[in-house]
Scaffold this motif. Structure first.
Motif, PDB file in Angstrom:
ATOM      1  N   ASP A 108       0.829  -1.200   0.000  1.00  0.00           N
ATOM      2  CA  ASP A 108       0.000   0.000   0.000  1.00  0.00           C
ATOM      3  C   ASP A 108       0.870   1.259   0.000  1.00  0.00           C
ATOM      4  O   ASP A 108       0.616   2.211  -0.747  1.00  0.00           O
ATOM      5  CB  ASP A 108      -0.932   0.023   1.213  1.00  0.00           C
ATOM      6  N   LYS A 109       1.887   1.251   0.832  1.00  0.00           N
ATOM      7  CA  LYS A 109       2.798   2.410   0.900  1.00  0.00           C
ATOM      8  C   LYS A 109       3.570   2.578  -0.410  1.00  0.00           C
ATOM      9  O   LYS A 109       3.766   3.692  -0.885  1.00  0.00           O
ATOM     10  CB  LYS A 109       3.782   2.265   2.069  1.00  0.00           C
ATOM     11  N   GLN A 157       1.441   4.200  -2.963  1.00  0.00           N
ATOM     12  CA  GLN A 157       1.337   5.626  -2.699  1.00  0.00           C
ATOM     13  C   GLN A 157       2.596   6.372  -3.136  1.00  0.00           C
ATOM     14  O   GLN A 157       2.509   7.453  -3.735  1.00  0.00           O
ATOM     15  CB  GLN A 157       1.076   5.864  -1.212  1.00  0.00           C
ATOM     16  N   GLN A 209      -2.042   7.164  -5.710  1.00  0.00           N
ATOM     17  CA  GLN A 209      -1.930   7.519  -4.297  1.00  0.00           C
ATOM     18  C   GLN A 209      -3.243   7.255  -3.567  1.00  0.00           C
ATOM     19  O   GLN A 209      -3.256   6.672  -2.479  1.00  0.00           O
ATOM     20  CB  GLN A 209      -1.583   9.001  -4.141  1.00  0.00           C
ATOM     21  N   GLU A 258      -4.099   4.671  -0.482  1.00  0.00           N
ATOM     22  CA  GLU A 258      -4.666   5.150   0.770  1.00  0.00           C
ATOM     23  C   GLU A 258      -5.956   4.408   1.111  1.00  0.00           C
ATOM     24  O   GLU A 258      -6.195   4.050   2.267  1.00  0.00           O
ATOM     25  CB  GLU A 258      -4.932   6.652   0.689  1.00  0.00           C
ATOM     26  N   GLU A 261      -5.135   0.917   2.244  1.00  0.00           N
ATOM     27  CA  GLU A 261      -4.578   0.962   3.597  1.00  0.00           C
ATOM     28  C   GLU A 261      -5.690   1.163   4.628  1.00  0.00           C
ATOM     29  O   GLU A 261      -5.717   0.493   5.666  1.00  0.00           O
ATOM     30  CB  GLU A 261      -3.546   2.085   3.691  1.00  0.00           C
ATOM     31  N   ALA A 262      -6.621   2.068   4.338  1.00  0.00           N
ATOM     32  CA  ALA A 262      -7.737   2.304   5.250  1.00  0.00           C
ATOM     33  C   ALA A 262      -8.592   1.043   5.391  1.00  0.00           C
ATOM     34  O   ALA A 262      -9.039   0.704   6.493  1.00  0.00           O
ATOM     35  CB  ALA A 262      -8.587   3.473   4.752  1.00  0.00           C
TER      36      ALA A 262
END
Length: 70
Positions: free
Chosen positions: A9-10, A13, A39, A43, A46-47
């Protein structure tokens, strides 16, 4: 969430941020928009993982609480 999922995920982004900056530097609006989308996708993922982890933690706490009541 596994460390691998978090890293993916990072990375998504960061790649998106790079695309956005490259698009800005080259005046390429399409690439800039694609970077912003990447991005946002990272995000959102990730959420979603965070919510799933919190729900799993709450379920475990409830299960443990029921065991303690016996």
């Amino acid at each position: 969430m596994s460390a691998f999922d978090k890293a993916k995920d990072k990375a998504e982004q960061l790649i998106g941020k790079g695309k956005e900056k490259l698009g800005q530097a080259t005046d390429n609006e399409e690439m800039e928009a694609a970077g912003k989308r990447d991005q946002l996708k990272g995000e959102v993922k990730e959420a979603g993982h965070d919510i799933r982890d919190k729900a799993a933690g709450a379920a475990k706490d409830a299960k443990d609480s029921l065991r303690d009541d016996k």
